[in-house]
Design an enzyme around this catalytic site. Structure first.
Site, PDB file in Angstrom:
ATOM      1  N   VAL A 166       0.899  -1.209   0.074  1.00  0.00           N
ATOM      2  CA  VAL A 166      -0.045   0.046  -0.047  1.00  0.00           C
ATOM      3  C   VAL A 166       0.858   1.202  -0.068  1.00  0.00           C
ATOM      4  O   VAL A 166       0.625   2.073  -0.849  1.00  0.00           O
ATOM      5  CB  VAL A 166      -1.025  -0.298   1.381  1.00  0.00           C
ATOM      6  CG1 VAL A 166      -1.581   1.411   1.293  1.00  0.00           C
ATOM      7  CG2 VAL A 166      -2.135  -1.116   0.896  1.00  0.00           C
ATOM      8  N   GLU A 167       1.811   1.165   0.835  1.00  0.00           N
ATOM      9  CA  GLU A 167       2.729   2.454   1.041  1.00  0.00           C
ATOM     10  C   GLU A 167       3.588   2.859  -0.501  1.00  0.00           C
ATOM     11  O   GLU A 167       3.348   3.816  -0.781  1.00  0.00           O
ATOM     12  CB  GLU A 167       3.650   2.346   2.076  1.00  0.00           C
ATOM     13  CG  GLU A 167       3.333   2.338   3.376  1.00  0.00           C
ATOM     14  CD  GLU A 167       2.718   3.595   3.891  1.00  0.00           C
ATOM     15  OE1 GLU A 167       3.166   4.602   2.920  1.00  0.00           O
ATOM     16  OE2 GLU A 167       1.917   3.756   4.913  1.00  0.00           O
ATOM     17  N   THR A 168       4.253   1.962  -0.987  1.00  0.00           N
ATOM     18  CA  THR A 168       4.909   2.220  -2.081  1.00  0.00           C
ATOM     19  C   THR A 168       4.986   1.228  -3.410  1.00  0.00           C
ATOM     20  O   THR A 168       5.757   1.245  -4.111  1.00  0.00           O
ATOM     21  CB  THR A 168       6.494   2.338  -1.798  1.00  0.00           C
ATOM     22  OG1 THR A 168       7.064   1.110  -1.137  1.00  0.00           O
ATOM     23  CG2 THR A 168       6.669   3.405  -0.768  1.00  0.00           C
ATOM     24  N   TYR A 173      -7.254   2.753   5.764  1.00  0.00           N
ATOM     25  CA  TYR A 173      -5.708   2.325   5.397  1.00  0.00           C
ATOM     26  C   TYR A 173      -5.478   1.059   5.930  1.00  0.00           C
ATOM     27  O   TYR A 173      -5.180   0.037   5.410  1.00  0.00           O
ATOM     28  CB  TYR A 173      -4.998   3.569   6.023  1.00  0.00           C
ATOM     29  CG  TYR A 173      -3.609   2.965   5.880  1.00  0.00           C
ATOM     30  CD1 TYR A 173      -2.694   3.047   4.760  1.00  0.00           C
ATOM     31  CD2 TYR A 173      -2.958   2.175   7.122  1.00  0.00           C
ATOM     32  CE1 TYR A 173      -1.385   2.709   4.850  1.00  0.00           C
ATOM     33  CE2 TYR A 173      -1.453   1.861   6.829  1.00  0.00           C
ATOM     34  CZ  TYR A 173      -0.921   2.226   5.759  1.00  0.00           C
ATOM     35  OH  TYR A 173       0.478   1.599   5.775  1.00  0.00           O
TER      36      TYR A 173
END
Length: 317
Positions: free
Chosen positions: A98-100, A296
Site C-alpha cells: 500500500v505504501e510504495t 488504510y
C-alpha cells in the site's frame, strides 16, 4: 532563510553536537515548496468516504501480481521476520504494497525541502498548524542528525511530500526508533535492502504492541436496537469487552464470542450506499499506528491476506 530557521539550526547543532555551519548550510540549501504546503492543507469537506472504492485502488490485479512476486522473492526473509517478531508476513507485505507498491513509488520530493517547508511554512489555515509545525521541526532535526550519523547526503534523499522515506515510508523519527539492520551488513537501508525493510516494518508493529496470533478483526452485524451512539463513540479505540459489545447490540458469532481482548466497532462509509462494519481488535488498532485511518488499516490487512491466498498453491509440497 529566516532568522527563525537560523536560530533553529544553531539550537539543533548545540543539542545534537553537530557543526553549526553544517546545519545552517543544509537548511539554507533547502527550497521552499509551495506544492508541499498545498498538499498538507486540510481536505475539503463534502466528499463522502467510500470504502469499496478505496479498497479497489489497492486490491487489484497489478498490485496482486507485484505482491506475489515480492513474497516469492523474499519468502525466507518474511518467514524469519514473522518468527522473530510474531508479526504475520501478510501484514508486512500488505503495508509495503500500500505504501510504495513494494518500492516502485517511494516519492520524488527532496526530503530536506519537504521537511524544511513544513517546519517553517506549514499552512496557517490548518486547524492544528502549531502542533504540526512542532512535529515537522522535530522531524527535520531527526533527519539532519540521522543523515549526519549515517554518512548520507541530506540534500539527495527523496521521499513523500511529508518527508517519509524508503519502501516503508518511515518518517525520520520512525527510522531512528524502529528501523533495523536485518541483513546484517552493518547499516540500515530502507531504500534498497528488502531485508531491512521487512525487518523494520515487523519491528515497528511489535514496538506498538502487536499480539501474536490475535486476529485483526471479526465479522459483526448489528441488531435493529443497537446503541450506535455508544458503540461508535470510542471510534477505532478498542474499548468494549465481548459482553459489553454484544449487550449494546453488536452481534458476533461462533469463536469470536471467546475473544478475551477489547473490541471496537469500526465503521467504513461507502458513499451513498450503507456503511460496512467490522469488529476491530487491539491488533487492528496497532495497524492504525502506521497510518491513523481505519480505511488504510483494512486495505493493508486485506491486500496482504489476498496475496497470501494466491500464494497457497505455491506453498504446498
Amino acid at each position: 532563510r529566516s532568522e527563525a530557521a537560523r536560530a533553529f539550526a544553531d539550537d539543533i547543532a548545540s543539542r545534537r553536537d553537530l557543526d553549526p555551519a553544517w546545519v545552517r548550510d543544509q537548511i539554507g540549501q533547502a527550497q521552499r515548496l509551495a506544492q508541499v504546503s498545498r498538499l498538507m492543507a486540510p481536505a475539503s469537506r463534502g466528499t463522502p468516504k467510500n470504502w469499496a472504492a478505496y479498497r479497489a485502488r489497492f486490491i487489484e490485479p497489478v498490485r496482486l501480481r507485484a505482491g506475489q512476486r515480492f513474497w516469492e522473492d523474499n519468502h525466507a526473509l518474511l518467514a524469519r521476520a514473522e518468527a522473530e517478531f510474531g508479526v504475520p508476513a501478510s501484514l508486512i507485505v500488505g503495508v509495503i504494497g500500500v505504501e510504495t507498491l513494494w518500492g516502485q513509488h517511494t516519492g520524488n520530493f527532496r526530503v530536506i525541502d519537504a521537511l524544511t517547508t513544513l517546519a517553517f511554512d506549514f499552512p496557517a489555515s490548518h486547524p492544528r498548524a502549531a502542533i504540526r509545525t512542532e512535529f515537522f521541526r522535530g522531524e527535520l532535526e531527526q533527519y539532519l542528525s540521522l543523515t549526519r550519523r549515517a554518512g548520507l547526503n541530506p540534500q539527495t534523499l527523496r521521499g513523500s511530500f511529508a518527508g517519509a522515506m524508503g519502501w516503508p515510508q518511515f518518517m525520520p523519527s520512525s527510522w531512528v526508533r524502529y528501523a533495523i539492520d536485518f541483513d546484517g551488513n552493518g547499516k540500515v537501508d530502507l531504500f534498497s535492502s528488502p531485508a531491512d525493510v521487512i525487518g523494520s516494518v515487523a519491528n515497528y508493529f511489535k514496538a506498538f504492541g502487536w499480539q501474536t496470533g490475535q486476529p485483526t478483526r471479526y465479522p459483526v452485524s448489528l441488531s435493529p436496537a443497537a446503541d450506535m451512539d455508544a458503540l461508535l463513540a470510542p471510534d477505532i479505540l478498542p474499548t468494549f469487552s465481548v459482553a459489553s459489545f454484544t449487550a449494546k447490540g453488536a452481534l458476533l458469532e461462533g469463536a469470536t464470542l471467546q475473544h478475551t481482548g477489547k473490541l471496537a466497532l469500526v465503521e467504513l462509509e461507502n458513499g451513498s450506499a450503507p456503511p460496512s462494519f467490522v469488529a476491530g481488535t487491539e491488533n487492528f488498532y496497532v495497524v492504525t499506528r502506521y497510518n491513523w485511518s481505519s480505511y488504510y488499516a483494512l486495505a493493508v490487512i486485506e491486500l496482504g491476506e489476498t496475496i497470501e491466498a494466491r500464494m497457497q498453491p505455491a506453498k504446498s509440497p
